[in-house]
Design a protein around this motif. Structure first.
Motif: not given
Length: 290
Positions: A105-109, A235-239
């Motif tokens: 979810x990092x790219x949502x930053x 979200x802690x992980x992409x999955x």
């Protein structure tokens, strides 16, 4: 209260012309893999270059917005700039492509940062148009209608009332749009943003009457930034995030891209504030008559 016919024709011509000019930035903003969803943060030319190209492509829209605002209600200038931007956002497609190529979810930053970039750019454009229209209007006096509802409207540094009206609009717009947006389809998202923020801006301006709707107009970018940050940190992980995406449990507000908030969302706000001005005029006229 609709603008006079000659002003409506000018707005229509400006929307078409400016919209075609915005499209000049489409190639630069397209991601390297050619997938859908325009974002300044992963444009194949790089973010700084993408911002410069976008601004250059938007110069005709800014000039058209200045002319339209100088010959009528200042809100029509905002409507022209963001309404014409709708064409570029629509041609770029939905967020589906971005979700496939992003590091979740990092790219949502990154999308939250992009929302901030849009916020700054549009603030400068809106305030600049409002400042310059006072100087330009006398030169276009022959084309300007004598009567419109924006004579007391000014876009400037907000005080307590404009901030409160903007926060009400942001809260209302977030709630309504989160209900209306049901899929990432571009038409569905844009329509929901226009309707949701249009109603929210109407409520915000009627609840807190004031003459500086700058925060109301920019409220979609605040909603976008907060929604993206909430998802990025939830979200802690992409999955886990992918599971919510495929089961349609992702926050609906994040199915819209920053460019969609900047175009459809702010266009809806301009329409909502304009309708609020009309209702206020009708109420005032009725009270005087009575």
């Amino acid at each position: 209260m609709l603008p006079q016919l000659k002003h409506r024709l000018l707005i229509g011509l400006s929307l078409v012309t400016a919209g075609m000019c915005w499209l000049l930035a489409l190639g630069a903003l397209t991601p390297a893999d050619g997938s859908t969803g325009l974002s300044l943060m992963d444009a194949h030319v790089g973010t700084p270059t993408a911002v410069l190209i976008l601004f250059a492509a938007g110069i005709p829209a800014i000039i058209a917005g200045l002319v339209v605002a100088s010959t009528g209600n200042p809100l029509t200038g905002v409507f022209t700039v963001t309404g014409s931007l709708l064409l570029l956002g629509s041609m770029g497609g939905s967020i589906d492509g971005y979700l496939l190529r992003a590091n979740l979810p990092t790219d949502f930053q990154s999308l939250a940062i992009e929302s901030g970039i849009w916020l700054v750019m549009l603030t400068v454009v809106f305030v600049g148009i409002d400042r310059l229209r006072i100087m330009v209007r006398p030169k276009l006096q022959w084309f300007a209608p004598k009567h419109h509802l924006g004579t007391r409207t000014h876009l400037t540094f907000p005080g307590a009332k404009p901030l409160l009206a903007g926060l009400i609009t942001a809260a209302g717009g977030a709630f309504i749009c989160n209900l209306l947006i049901q899929s990432p389809d571009g038409g569905q998202v844009n329509g929901s943003l226009i309707l949701g923020f249009g109603v929210a801006a109407l409520i915000g301006n009627m609840a807190v009457p004031q003459r500086n709707p700058l925060v109301i107009l920019l409220s979609p970018m605040l909603v976008a930034a907060l929604a993206y940050l909430w998802v990025a940190r939830s979200y802690p992980t992409p999955d886990v995030m992918l599971f919510d995406i495929y089961t349609h449990n992702l926050l609906n507000l994040t199915l819209a891209l920053p460019i969609q908030y900047a175009s459809a969302g702010i266009t809806g706000c301009a329409l909502g504030v304009g309708l609020a001005q009309t209702l206020e005029h009708v109420r005032h006229t009725t009270a005087i008559t009575a």
